[in-house]
Design a protein around this motif. Structure first.
Motif, PDB file in Angstrom:
ATOM      1  N   HIS A   5      16.351  16.597 -27.533  1.00 52.39           N
ATOM      2  CA  HIS A   5      16.095  18.160 -27.025  1.00 52.39           C
ATOM      3  C   HIS A   5      16.618  18.506 -27.864  1.00 52.39           C
ATOM      4  O   HIS A   5      17.470  19.750 -27.252  1.00 52.39           O
ATOM      5  CB  HIS A   5      16.116  17.990 -25.782  1.00 52.39           C
ATOM      6  CG  HIS A   5      14.600  17.558 -24.879  1.00 52.39           C
ATOM      7  ND1 HIS A   5      13.961  17.472 -24.826  1.00 52.39           N
ATOM      8  CD2 HIS A   5      15.815  16.191 -23.921  1.00 52.39           C
ATOM      9  CE1 HIS A   5      13.943  16.659 -23.872  1.00 52.39           C
ATOM     10  NE2 HIS A   5      14.229  16.207 -23.529  1.00 52.39           N
ATOM     11  N   VAL A   6      17.184  18.223 -29.274  1.00 50.77           N
ATOM     12  CA  VAL A   6      17.989  19.323 -30.047  1.00 50.77           C
ATOM     13  C   VAL A   6      17.415  19.385 -31.327  1.00 50.77           C
ATOM     14  O   VAL A   6      16.296  19.671 -31.966  1.00 50.77           O
ATOM     15  CB  VAL A   6      19.393  17.871 -30.932  1.00 50.77           C
ATOM     16  CG1 VAL A   6      19.930  19.410 -31.954  1.00 50.77           C
ATOM     17  CG2 VAL A   6      19.881  17.099 -30.530  1.00 50.77           C
ATOM     18  N   ASP A   7      17.435  21.470 -30.972  1.00 45.98           N
ATOM     19  CA  ASP A   7      16.387  22.688 -31.750  1.00 45.98           C
ATOM     20  C   ASP A   7      17.513  23.284 -32.641  1.00 45.98           C
ATOM     21  O   ASP A   7      18.173  23.233 -32.484  1.00 45.98           O
ATOM     22  CB  ASP A   7      16.321  23.122 -30.498  1.00 45.98           C
ATOM     23  CG  ASP A   7      14.866  24.832 -31.595  1.00 45.98           C
ATOM     24  OD1 ASP A   7      14.609  24.561 -32.723  1.00 45.98           O
ATOM     25  OD2 ASP A   7      14.302  25.214 -30.828  1.00 45.98           O
ATOM     26  N   LEU A   8      17.032  22.507 -33.642  1.00 49.43           N
ATOM     27  CA  LEU A   8      17.826  22.955 -35.321  1.00 49.43           C
ATOM     28  C   LEU A   8      17.707  25.107 -35.388  1.00 49.43           C
ATOM     29  O   LEU A   8      18.192  25.197 -36.678  1.00 49.43           O
ATOM     30  CB  LEU A   8      17.776  21.974 -36.331  1.00 49.43           C
ATOM     31  CG  LEU A   8      18.455  20.453 -36.342  1.00 49.43           C
ATOM     32  CD1 LEU A   8      17.672  19.935 -37.634  1.00 49.43           C
ATOM     33  CD2 LEU A   8      19.652  20.275 -35.270  1.00 49.43           C
ATOM     34  N   HIS A   9      16.248  25.105 -34.906  1.00 51.92           N
ATOM     35  CA  HIS A   9      16.002  26.172 -34.921  1.00 51.92           C
ATOM     36  C   HIS A   9      15.976  27.509 -34.868  1.00 51.92           C
ATOM     37  O   HIS A   9      15.661  28.174 -34.325  1.00 51.92           O
ATOM     38  CB  HIS A   9      14.101  26.035 -35.547  1.00 51.92           C
ATOM     39  CG  HIS A   9      13.792  25.154 -36.961  1.00 51.92           C
ATOM     40  ND1 HIS A   9      13.895  24.876 -37.920  1.00 51.92           N
ATOM     41  CD2 HIS A   9      13.224  23.966 -36.358  1.00 51.92           C
ATOM     42  CE1 HIS A   9      13.275  24.297 -38.676  1.00 51.92           C
ATOM     43  NE2 HIS A   9      13.285  23.035 -37.440  1.00 51.92           N
ATOM     44  N   THR A  10      16.483  27.217 -33.427  1.00 47.87           N
ATOM     45  CA  THR A  10      16.941  28.205 -32.454  1.00 47.87           C
ATOM     46  C   THR A  10      18.257  28.599 -33.097  1.00 47.87           C
ATOM     47  O   THR A  10      18.669  28.758 -33.253  1.00 47.87           O
ATOM     48  CB  THR A  10      18.010  27.297 -30.944  1.00 47.87           C
ATOM     49  OG1 THR A  10      18.297  28.344 -30.086  1.00 47.87           O
ATOM     50  CG2 THR A  10      18.624  26.680 -31.777  1.00 47.87           C
TER      51      THR A  10
END
Length: 223
Positions: free
Chosen positions: A197-202
Motif C-alpha cells: 500500500h505504498v503510493d508513489l503518486h500521492t
C-alpha cells in the motif's frame, strides 16, 4: 485504519527502513550466490571486490560513498534513509554471503537468483515506504535527470550500462541474471509496492500503510 507516516509514526518507519535494508542485502547475496549474473551495480561491486580483494559488502559501501559525493554538485540532499542505505546494505550483503552457500547446480542457481530478485523487490518497497530518503544510486539518477533535463530511461540506462561494463572488465559476473534483473525488477517492485500500500503518486508528503481497520483516520493536520 490508515496511518500516514509522520514523526509520530517514526518507530514504524524506522522498523520498515531497517528491515527493508536488511532484506535488500540478503537479496543481493542470494543473487550473487546464484552466479548467473546480478544487477549492474552489483556486477560493479563484485568486479571491484575481485580486483582489490576487499569484501563485496565493503566495496558496495565504498561505491555508495563515492556516488554520494556526486550528489554535491547536483545539489541533492541525503535523508537518514539514504545514509542508512549506503552503510547497511553492504554490511547485510556480506552477512548473507557468509551464510548462504554457492549454488552448484543450474536449477539451484536459477532458484537462488529468482528468490533474491523477488526479495529485493519486496525490500525495495519496504524501505521506499518508510519515506526517509532515496538510496544513493536513485538519488544520483533523479539528480542527473533534474540537471540535464534528459528522460529517466536515458539517464538510468546510461548509468547502468556504464557500471556493468566497468564491472565486467573488473571480473564481475554478467549473464542471464543481469538481463533478467533489468527486465523484471521494475514490474516486481511495482507489484510489491501495491501489496504494501505504498503510493508513489500521492500528493501527501508521507507514505501510508494499511493496518486493516475499516475506520479511516484523516492525515495529521486535518481536524
Amino acid at each position: 485504519m490508515q496511518l500516514f507516516f509522520s514523526t509520530r509514526n517514526l518507530p514504524v518507519r524506522v522498523v520498515r527502513l531497517f528491515l527493508g535494508l536488511a532484506l535488500y542485502g540478503f537479496a543481493i547475496a542470494l543473487m550473487i550466490r546464484g552466479n548467473i549474473g546480478a544487477s549492474p551495480w552489483d556486477v560493479f561491486a563484485q568486479g571491484l571486490s575481485r580486483t582489490t580483494g576487499i569484501s563485496f559488502g565493503l566495496c558496495t559501501i565504498i561505491i555508495s560513498g563515492v556516488v554520494l559525493l556526486f550528489w554535491i554538485p547536483l545539489k541533492q540532499w541525503p535523508g537518514f534513509g539514504t545514509i542508512a542505505n549506503a552503510i547497511l546494505v553492504g554490511i547485510f550483503a556480506d552477512v548473507g554471503l557468509a551464510i548462504i552457500p554457492q549454488a552448484q547446480h543450474f536449477g539451484l542457481q536459477v532458484g537462488s537468483f529468482a528468490a533474491g530478485l523477488f526479495l529485493l523487490a519486496f525490500a525495495t518497497a519496504l524501505y521506499i515506504g518508510a519515506g526517509m530518503g532515496p538510496g544513493p544510486r536513485d538519488g544520483l539518477m533523479t539528480g542527473l535527470v533534474r540537471v540535464t533535463g534528459r528522460p529517466v530511461w536515458l539517464i538510468r540506462t546510461a548509468i547502468e550500462l556504464s557500471v556493468v561494463v566497468v564491472g565486467f572488465f573488473l571480473g564481475g559476473v554478467v549473464g542471464a541474471g543481469t538481463a533478467a534483473f533489468a527486465l523484471c525488477v521494475g514490474p516486481l517492485t511495482q507489484l510489491t509496492l501495491r501489496w504494501l500500500h505504498v503510493d508513489l503518486h500521492t500528493k501527501r508528503p508521507a507514505a501510508m500503510i494499511d493496518l486493516g481497520d475499516p475506520e479511516p483516520q484523516r492525515p495529521l493536520g486535518q481536524d
